[in-house]
Scaffold this active site. Structure first.
Site, PDB file in Angstrom:
ATOM      1  N   SER A  88      18.520  -4.994   2.404  1.00  0.00           N
ATOM      2  CA  SER A  88      17.376  -4.768   1.521  1.00  0.00           C
ATOM      3  C   SER A  88      16.120  -4.294   2.233  1.00  0.00           C
ATOM      4  O   SER A  88      15.139  -3.923   1.590  1.00  0.00           O
ATOM      5  CB  SER A  88      17.045  -6.047   0.750  1.00  0.00           C
ATOM      6  OG  SER A  88      16.593  -7.053   1.625  1.00  0.00           O
ATOM      7  N   THR A 212      13.507  -7.177  -0.696  1.00  0.00           N
ATOM      8  CA  THR A 212      12.286  -6.714  -0.018  1.00  0.00           C
ATOM      9  C   THR A 212      11.814  -7.902   0.787  1.00  0.00           C
ATOM     10  O   THR A 212      12.218  -9.023   0.525  1.00  0.00           O
ATOM     11  CB  THR A 212      11.200  -6.371  -1.069  1.00  0.00           C
ATOM     12  OG1 THR A 212      11.580  -5.197  -1.782  1.00  0.00           O
ATOM     13  CG2 THR A 212       9.824  -6.122  -0.453  1.00  0.00           C
ATOM     14  N   THR A 230      10.544  -2.661   2.739  1.00  0.00           N
ATOM     15  CA  THR A 230      11.757  -2.644   1.917  1.00  0.00           C
ATOM     16  C   THR A 230      12.512  -1.327   2.034  1.00  0.00           C
ATOM     17  O   THR A 230      11.927  -0.300   2.401  1.00  0.00           O
ATOM     18  CB  THR A 230      11.363  -2.836   0.434  1.00  0.00           C
ATOM     19  OG1 THR A 230      12.538  -3.014  -0.352  1.00  0.00           O
ATOM     20  CG2 THR A 230      10.601  -1.647  -0.112  1.00  0.00           C
ATOM     21  N   ARG A 240      11.996   8.273  -5.240  1.00  0.00           N
ATOM     22  CA  ARG A 240      11.328   7.201  -5.983  1.00  0.00           C
ATOM     23  C   ARG A 240      10.524   6.285  -5.040  1.00  0.00           C
ATOM     24  O   ARG A 240      11.024   5.830  -4.031  1.00  0.00           O
ATOM     25  CB  ARG A 240      12.370   6.368  -6.728  1.00  0.00           C
ATOM     26  CG  ARG A 240      11.818   5.171  -7.505  1.00  0.00           C
ATOM     27  CD  ARG A 240      12.026   3.874  -6.768  1.00  0.00           C
ATOM     28  NE  ARG A 240      11.721   2.681  -7.571  1.00  0.00           N
ATOM     29  CZ  ARG A 240      11.634   1.459  -7.051  1.00  0.00           C
ATOM     30  NH1 ARG A 240      11.820   1.279  -5.757  1.00  0.00           N
ATOM     31  NH2 ARG A 240      11.358   0.432  -7.803  1.00  0.00           N
ATOM     32  N   THR A 263       8.166  -9.026  -4.686  1.00  0.00           N
ATOM     33  CA  THR A 263       9.481  -8.412  -4.569  1.00  0.00           C
ATOM     34  C   THR A 263      10.074  -8.356  -5.979  1.00  0.00           C
ATOM     35  O   THR A 263       9.625  -9.064  -6.872  1.00  0.00           O
ATOM     36  CB  THR A 263      10.436  -9.227  -3.667  1.00  0.00           C
ATOM     37  OG1 THR A 263      10.657 -10.500  -4.260  1.00  0.00           O
ATOM     38  CG2 THR A 263       9.873  -9.433  -2.285  1.00  0.00           C
ATOM     39  N   GLY A 264      11.099  -7.534  -6.129  1.00  0.00           N
ATOM     40  CA  GLY A 264      11.730  -7.423  -7.443  1.00  0.00           C
ATOM     41  C   GLY A 264      11.479  -6.064  -8.069  1.00  0.00           C
ATOM     42  O   GLY A 264      11.190  -5.094  -7.360  1.00  0.00           O
TER      43      GLY A 264
HETATM   44  N1  ASP Z   1      10.169  -4.167  -5.182  1.00  0.00           N
HETATM   45  C1  ASP Z   1      11.148  -3.311  -4.572  1.00  0.00           C
HETATM   46  C2  ASP Z   1      11.136  -1.991  -5.216  1.00  0.00           C
HETATM   47  O1  ASP Z   1      10.975  -1.911  -6.424  1.00  0.00           O
HETATM   48  C3  ASP Z   1      12.539  -3.822  -4.671  1.00  0.00           C
HETATM   49  C4  ASP Z   1      12.725  -5.261  -4.438  1.00  0.00           C
HETATM   50  O2  ASP Z   1      11.813  -5.981  -4.109  1.00  0.00           O
HETATM   51  O3  ASP Z   1      13.822  -5.720  -4.598  1.00  0.00           O
HETATM   52  O4  ASP Z   1      11.333  -1.025  -4.542  1.00  0.00           O
END
Ligand code: ASP
Length: 358
Positions: A88, A212, A230, A240, A263-264
């Site tokens: 990740s 992340t 990340t 993106r 994160t997320g």
């Molecule tokens: N926040 C990160 C993103 O959207 C992904 C993640 O944290 O899992 O790129």
């Protein structure tokens, strides 16, 4: 589930402890009290595996000898970025839909109100260090794509292929499973013989597109710094940018208040300016724990009229300048954790699920 604290319990115990005290659940599952003044210097990361712990020890080495929060954060983030097993972050991160690893990272130094970030950076294992260079050696905040790579090259960062064999296999499996309407995967006459369950068991990362790391630290001088790094949403569209390199979304630091990271699902974090929001909440007197929860509730509120059943996957972490901690996740069956290193040693702080059962 380990050491689960219900939302109501958590607040009861926190409030019951009186002003200036907060409840810190420990690794072992027994709770202990920590002064609300906190125990700065300290360093935290949202990563809770062994690499996260190693990262905390690496950052702590700097903090304990009087080093800066910026140096500690970079050192710790690098430990996580170069771990090839981590799919990740950094080297070994899962690629975009074309099989290309594109990394995002941001850095912020509360002592100078400086920030730097890189997005869609290819071939460099440690994007957090490139983000720091943007912060300290340019008058810009965000460099992306080939521009970010040229900048990294200029600073002598070595270029390498970031796609590990493990990540490549996961990506190929994802392509094969993506659609029955394309020609990837077993020949049609063999398709019903392929054991699908084994795929998902061997490649659980295909189902979870998130991951992340946030690293936040306070040094002995009381200065605060943070980094979010990340490989972004796995199998994302080429080009993106997520929230991680967006100051105010994936990261925000204010020396007078504290720091927060996300994160997320980055799209929500960008639209809600979540990290900035958490810092503003702390400025208004909310604890880091409350600020993390407030931000998750704010996101759900935004969707209430559009789709009341939408609870996007996000995990937030925060610290304030006194060294108090916060961590909350939108949903799921397990309380979220973050790794913490301070004078008291290494421990895991357990936060709460904002919307259990969703
Ligand atoms: N926040 C990160 C993103 O959207 C992904 C993640 O944290 O899992 O790129």
């Amino acid at each position: 589930m380990k050491n689960q604290i219900s939302r109501r319990n958590f607040f009861f115990k926190t409030v019951g402890a009186g002003a200036g005290l907060c409840l810190i659940p420990s690794v072992s599952g027994t709770s202990f009290m920590q002064s609300g003044k906190g125990s700065a210097p300290l360093i935290i990361t949202s990563h809770t595996n062994l690499t996260g712990q190693n990262a905390m020890e690496a950052g702590w080495e700097i903090l304990k000898s009087g080093g800066t929060a910026v140096d500690a954060v970079e050192r710790a983030a690098n430990v996580i970025e170069v771990d090839p097993e981590d799919t990740s972050v950094g080297y070994g991160g899962l690629p975009n839909e074309r099989g290309v690893v594109q990394l995002d990272a941001s850095f912020m130094d509360g002592s100078t109100y400086s920030a730097g970030a890189v997005g869609c950076l290819e071939n460099i294992k440690t994007p957090s260090s490139v983000a720091r260079k943007v912060m300290e050696h340019t008058d810009h905040v965000l460099l992306v794509g080939t521009g970010a790579l040229e900048f990294a090259r200029a600073w002598g960062f070595p270029e390498e292929n970031l796609l590990t064999e493990k990540a490549r296999k996961i990506w190929l499996r994802w392509k094969e499973e993506l659609s029955p309407k394309d020609d990837w995967g077993a020949p049609e006459h063999l398709q019903n013989l392929v054991k699908k369950e084994a795929y998902w068991r061997d490649f659980p990362q295909i189902e979870n597109h998130y991951g992340t790391t946030n690293v936040l630290a306070i040094d002995a001088s009381g200065n605060i710094a943070g980094c979010t790094t990340t490989s972004g949403l796995s199998f994302k569209l080429n080009g993106r940018l997520g929230d991680s390199p967006i100051i105010g979304a994936g990261l925000y630091v204010d020396n007078e208040v504290g720091a927060a990271g996300a994160t997320g699902r980055g799209e929500d974090v960008i639209k809600s300016c979540a990290s900035y929001y958490m810092v503003l909440r702390m400025k208004d007197g909310r604890t880091p724990q409350q600020a993390c929860e407030d931000a998750l509730h704010m996101i759900v509120d935004r969707y209430r009229k559009v789709n009341p059943e939408f609870f996007p996957s996000e995990k937030f972490v925060a610290i304030n300048k006194s060294g108090e901690l916060g961590c909350a996740i939108m949903k799921g069956g397990r309380n979220p954790e973050m790794s913490v290193r301070s004078t008291g040693g290494f421990r895991k702080y357990e936060g709460i699920v904002a919307f259990p059962g969703k």
